[in-house]
Design an enzyme around this catalytic site. Sequence first.
Site, PDB file in Angstrom:
ATOM      1  N   GLU A  38       0.725  -1.175   0.004  1.00 49.44           N
ATOM      2  CA  GLU A  38       0.092   0.054   0.085  1.00 49.44           C
ATOM      3  C   GLU A  38       0.680   1.330  -0.209  1.00 49.44           C
ATOM      4  O   GLU A  38       0.789   2.060   0.946  1.00 49.44           O
ATOM      5  CB  GLU A  38      -1.105  -0.068   1.260  1.00 49.44           C
ATOM      6  CG  GLU A  38      -1.871  -1.268   1.369  1.00 49.44           C
ATOM      7  CD  GLU A  38      -2.489  -1.108   2.752  1.00 49.44           C
ATOM      8  OE1 GLU A  38      -2.110  -0.531   3.681  1.00 49.44           O
ATOM      9  OE2 GLU A  38      -3.281  -2.026   2.861  1.00 49.44           O
ATOM     10  N   PRO A  39       1.700   1.595  -1.022  1.00 49.04           N
ATOM     11  CA  PRO A  39       2.434   2.719  -1.001  1.00 49.04           C
ATOM     12  C   PRO A  39       1.915   4.059  -1.217  1.00 49.04           C
ATOM     13  O   PRO A  39       0.817   3.935  -2.290  1.00 49.04           O
ATOM     14  CB  PRO A  39       3.465   2.217  -2.266  1.00 49.04           C
ATOM     15  CG  PRO A  39       2.704   1.597  -2.992  1.00 49.04           C
ATOM     16  CD  PRO A  39       1.610   0.610  -2.289  1.00 49.04           C
ATOM     17  N   GLY A  40       2.072   5.046  -0.612  1.00 43.93           N
ATOM     18  CA  GLY A  40       1.361   6.172  -0.838  1.00 43.93           C
ATOM     19  C   GLY A  40       2.482   7.324  -1.029  1.00 43.93           C
ATOM     20  O   GLY A  40       2.988   7.837  -2.267  1.00 43.93           O
TER      21      GLY A  40
ATOM     22  N   ARG B  13       4.555  19.667   6.784  1.00 45.72           N
ATOM     23  CA  ARG B  13       5.302  18.500   7.121  1.00 45.72           C
ATOM     24  C   ARG B  13       6.597  19.071   7.887  1.00 45.72           C
ATOM     25  O   ARG B  13       7.118  18.467   8.866  1.00 45.72           O
ATOM     26  CB  ARG B  13       5.620  17.637   6.130  1.00 45.72           C
ATOM     27  CG  ARG B  13       4.293  16.931   5.251  1.00 45.72           C
ATOM     28  CD  ARG B  13       4.864  15.963   4.159  1.00 45.72           C
ATOM     29  NE  ARG B  13       5.742  14.784   4.881  1.00 45.72           N
ATOM     30  CZ  ARG B  13       6.924  14.664   4.807  1.00 45.72           C
ATOM     31  NH1 ARG B  13       7.722  15.687   3.976  1.00 45.72           N
ATOM     32  NH2 ARG B  13       7.672  13.641   5.316  1.00 45.72           N
TER      33      ARG B  13
ATOM     34  N   TYR C 150       6.460  17.378  11.291  1.00 49.70           N
ATOM     35  CA  TYR C 150       7.570  15.965  11.490  1.00 49.70           C
ATOM     36  C   TYR C 150       8.816  16.439  11.271  1.00 49.70           C
ATOM     37  O   TYR C 150       9.814  15.535  11.529  1.00 49.70           O
ATOM     38  CB  TYR C 150       7.067  15.252  10.238  1.00 49.70           C
ATOM     39  CG  TYR C 150       5.766  14.498  10.036  1.00 49.70           C
ATOM     40  CD1 TYR C 150       5.331  13.953  10.949  1.00 49.70           C
ATOM     41  CD2 TYR C 150       5.246  14.732   8.856  1.00 49.70           C
ATOM     42  CE1 TYR C 150       3.743  13.435  10.993  1.00 49.70           C
ATOM     43  CE2 TYR C 150       3.753  14.322   8.649  1.00 49.70           C
ATOM     44  CZ  TYR C 150       3.128  13.710   9.729  1.00 49.70           C
ATOM     45  OH  TYR C 150       1.959  13.137   9.361  1.00 49.70           O
TER      46      TYR C 150
ATOM     47  N   CYS D 296       0.378  33.268  10.961  1.00 52.06           N
ATOM     48  CA  CYS D 296       0.770  33.839  12.279  1.00 52.06           C
ATOM     49  C   CYS D 296       1.140  32.831  13.171  1.00 52.06           C
ATOM     50  O   CYS D 296       0.097  32.632  14.137  1.00 52.06           O
ATOM     51  CB  CYS D 296      -0.377  34.836  12.654  1.00 52.06           C
ATOM     52  SG  CYS D 296       0.069  35.608  14.039  1.00 52.06           S
TER      53      CYS D 296
END
Length: 418
Positions: A268-270, A307, A311, A337
Amino acid sequence: MQLKDRNYQIQGVDVLAIADQFGLPLYVYDANKIIEKISLLRSSFSGVNLKIKYAAKALTNLSILKLMRQQGVEMDSVSVNEARMGLLAGFEPGQIMFTPSGVSFEEIREAVELGLQLNVDSLPLLEWVGKTYGSTVHVSIRINPHIAEGGNIKISTGHADSKFGISILQRPEIRALVEQYHLSVNGLHVHTGSDFKNANAFLRGAEILFDLASDYPDLTFIDFGSGFKVAYKEGDHVTDIADLGQKVSETFQRFCQQYGRELELWFEPGKFLVSECGHLLVRTNLVKENPSRTFAAVDSGLNHLIRPMMYDAYHDIKNVSNPLGAEKTYNVVGYICETDTFATDRPLPEVRPGDVLSFENAGAYGFSMASNYNARFRPAEVLVYDGTPYLIRQRETFDDLLRGQVDVPVLNSEVIEQ
């Protein structure tokens, strides 16, 4: 994206021309890069009955889903709405895996009514399915293998404290519910997280699923999820897909011989399929020189690409307008802001007001995690296919921000203070 005659190009199309045609900020996707990644997976797992299920949460634009279907890729969804998008894109219900996490039973009912392949990741859900449907619905079972590998803890899903999957230590309870309700188990699933550098995590997960498979004689597939690591900067270690394919395929073939028949091997690669295809193009609003820092402020922010803030993800940045400029060091920041820093102390060719920058590897979890924070518009999206850029999502307008809000008449009258 390649540097040619000082111009960045996607499939021979000048990126600055795309920016001029569609405006900024803008997500641009390269269809060829997606097709290249699909081909790499297929060639690496050529010895097994492979099915690729695109993890649509990475990028759910209908045109991207149609491209996946056109290439013979099926779909993995984590919400009924994602699945409905897949159906609109032309997927058959049986081609869509539905892997929920803690959703309502009503959403499960909707998924079953749509005809999706249901992937169960908790004992309460397994029992509810048994009570509600018995043996009339095929289910696969998502196992938490207690494997703590991968990248950032926020994208690690197979460790013992993760909310995802049914603990492998609860194997007897799973078996008891399956037997009690005569459940039809046609698949086993494991997904231990993202950014695996080698085959070890997959092989460890495989051992657990292969042992568990002895409890279920009617399986049709084994699903290893995904987690292939892609390069975000030069020198990054990536998953060796050819090595992974060889090792996992050999192990899977031996398992099928022991099991007594050939099963399908699912992935199930995304991010692996769409990360490198994506470029977020932004314009530099101003360059602000402080005594200790030089800031390049752009017309984007965490509302378009969260991201780096969520992360600590690294995204390479190209100065598309001035690729041969003298190198200087910048903090590249957004217009939100909040502290929305894309890059700290990043060496770049001189950035000037008005320069177009490109954030690379922006195809996965870029637009799909975008928001309207600070009442900002989400960008348009463009797909470059066969050398032609196509608009696949219009830029939002002020009307889009107001859509769904309800005017309360009593608040229209002026309040008079006594």
